[in-house]
Design a protein around this motif. Sequence first.
Motif, PDB file in Angstrom:
ATOM      1  N   ILE A  39       0.730  -1.365   0.103  1.00 34.03           N
ATOM      2  CA  ILE A  39       0.017   0.041   0.059  1.00 34.03           C
ATOM      3  C   ILE A  39       0.815   1.375  -0.121  1.00 34.03           C
ATOM      4  N   CYS A  40       0.513   2.211  -0.970  1.00 34.57           N
ATOM      5  CA  CYS A  40       1.174   3.375  -0.978  1.00 34.57           C
ATOM      6  C   CYS A  40       0.747   4.184   0.122  1.00 34.57           C
ATOM      7  N   THR A  41       1.530   4.910   0.994  1.00 35.09           N
ATOM      8  CA  THR A  41       1.177   5.591   2.151  1.00 35.09           C
ATOM      9  C   THR A  41       0.754   7.067   1.811  1.00 35.09           C
ATOM     10  N   TYR A  93       4.007  -1.453   3.476  1.00 36.22           N
ATOM     11  CA  TYR A  93       3.706   0.030   3.370  1.00 36.22           C
ATOM     12  C   TYR A  93       4.705   0.970   2.943  1.00 36.22           C
ATOM     13  N   GLY A  94       4.634   1.726   1.714  1.00 32.79           N
ATOM     14  CA  GLY A  94       5.932   2.482   1.336  1.00 32.79           C
ATOM     15  C   GLY A  94       5.176   3.423   0.194  1.00 32.79           C
ATOM     16  N   GLU A  95       6.223   3.860  -0.609  1.00 29.63           N
ATOM     17  CA  GLU A  95       6.055   4.828  -1.530  1.00 29.63           C
ATOM     18  C   GLU A  95       5.753   4.024  -2.861  1.00 29.63           C
ATOM     19  N   PHE A 130       8.864  -0.443  -5.440  1.00 26.38           N
ATOM     20  CA  PHE A 130       8.143   0.432  -4.248  1.00 26.38           C
ATOM     21  C   PHE A 130       9.051   0.616  -3.207  1.00 26.38           C
ATOM     22  N   ASN A 131       9.209   1.624  -2.815  1.00 25.23           N
ATOM     23  CA  ASN A 131       9.851   2.071  -1.697  1.00 25.23           C
ATOM     24  C   ASN A 131       9.542   1.848  -0.506  1.00 25.23           C
ATOM     25  N   ILE A 132       9.656   0.424   0.027  1.00 30.09           N
ATOM     26  CA  ILE A 132       8.592  -0.095   1.241  1.00 30.09           C
ATOM     27  C   ILE A 132       9.514   0.500   2.620  1.00 30.09           C
ATOM     28  N   LEU A 133       8.445   1.183   3.586  1.00 28.96           N
ATOM     29  CA  LEU A 133       9.159   1.819   4.622  1.00 28.96           C
ATOM     30  C   LEU A 133       8.999   0.933   5.885  1.00 28.96           C
ATOM     31  N   HIS A 134       7.860   0.013   5.706  1.00 31.87           N
ATOM     32  CA  HIS A 134       7.666  -0.692   6.845  1.00 31.87           C
ATOM     33  C   HIS A 134       6.785  -1.708   6.575  1.00 31.87           C
TER      34      HIS A 134
END
Lengths: 155, 155
Positions: A103-105, A141-143, B131-135
């Motif tokens: 999911i794109c935050t 979760y990310g961009e 996708f730049n996954i953050l968490h």
Amino acid sequence: MKDTQKIIEEVNKIFVAYLEKKELRKTPERFAILEEIYTRGGHFNAENLYIDMTNKNYRVSRATVYNTLELLVECDLVTKHQFGQNLAQYEKSYGYKQHDHLICTTCHKVIEFCDPRVQNIQSMISELLKFNILHHSLVFYGECQRDNCENKVTA
Amino acid sequence: MKDTQKIIEEVNKIFVAYLEKKELRKTPERFAILEEIYTRGGHFNAENLYIDMTNKNYRVSRATVYNTLELLVECDLVTKHQFGQNLAQYEKSYGYKQHDHLICTTCHKVIEFCDPRVQNIQSMISELLKFNILHHSLVFYGECQRDNCENKVTA
DNA sequence: CTCGGTGCAAAGCTTTTGCATCCGC
DNA sequence: GCGGATGCAAAAGCTTTGCACCGAG
């Protein structure tokens, strides 16, 4: 991919079997909701579903929508997600391969992906911790990199 | 495991640095909430925290609790979870190794586990789908084997 | 005919918001 | 002293509940 009408027949059968097993009534509202879910695509929430059904002039109450969604989740025809907001998201699950979500935050786009290793982890943890795991939820979760995603235009 | 007082000093420093970077004020309420979170153990929700603080005669408003929790999540001192109910659960994250959760659908017990393969999947999906996954959030749902869990006594 | 299901609206619960007051800077 | 932060209470948003009526079995 199978024809929608065929799938609807199949899920109807599964739902009938479930209702009979639980000695619940086969009301027209329950089948109308199931059909609506399997006719539409993607993720949705209870309010979407309720609005869309009333827009099609099918009168159901929110209470019935919530009640039926719960039944459909119990018999594995629908999956319920809690993607970080306080708003349950649902998705049809029959005929779909197991998948998880990205999911794109920023723009909230939801992407699906499959990775067989998730099942391996699940089996191992299940055995290791003596826990009868019935299902799981994996969300990254990310961009995203969509051209129209806000995280591209704003610095 | 480090002494609680020492950890509180460390997280205070991190929080101060964050507040300064963002040019936010260092109010006593913000630090009191951070301290309360790091003094208690396990998972909690906003209401728990609010009640416990008022019980200790520390007056804060719910609005401040919610506001501060959001700040703490942003600077990675607290993790927010949505374990399937419409109630956000929080947990302190500094000094804890990365872990995921196993939840008993019967007695709602929450167990933590670690599996390095989750990180591998995350890295691979991140690269594969650009996708730049953050968490992430990985939760397994099932039935535990606790002697006092309902799923053992009822058939 | 019975009693489970539905519809409607009200209530419940968590979270957010508006606004006056307060206090960190 | 200024403007962000707090406290309080009201509002918002999703979901559940109570009750009268309806209709599946």
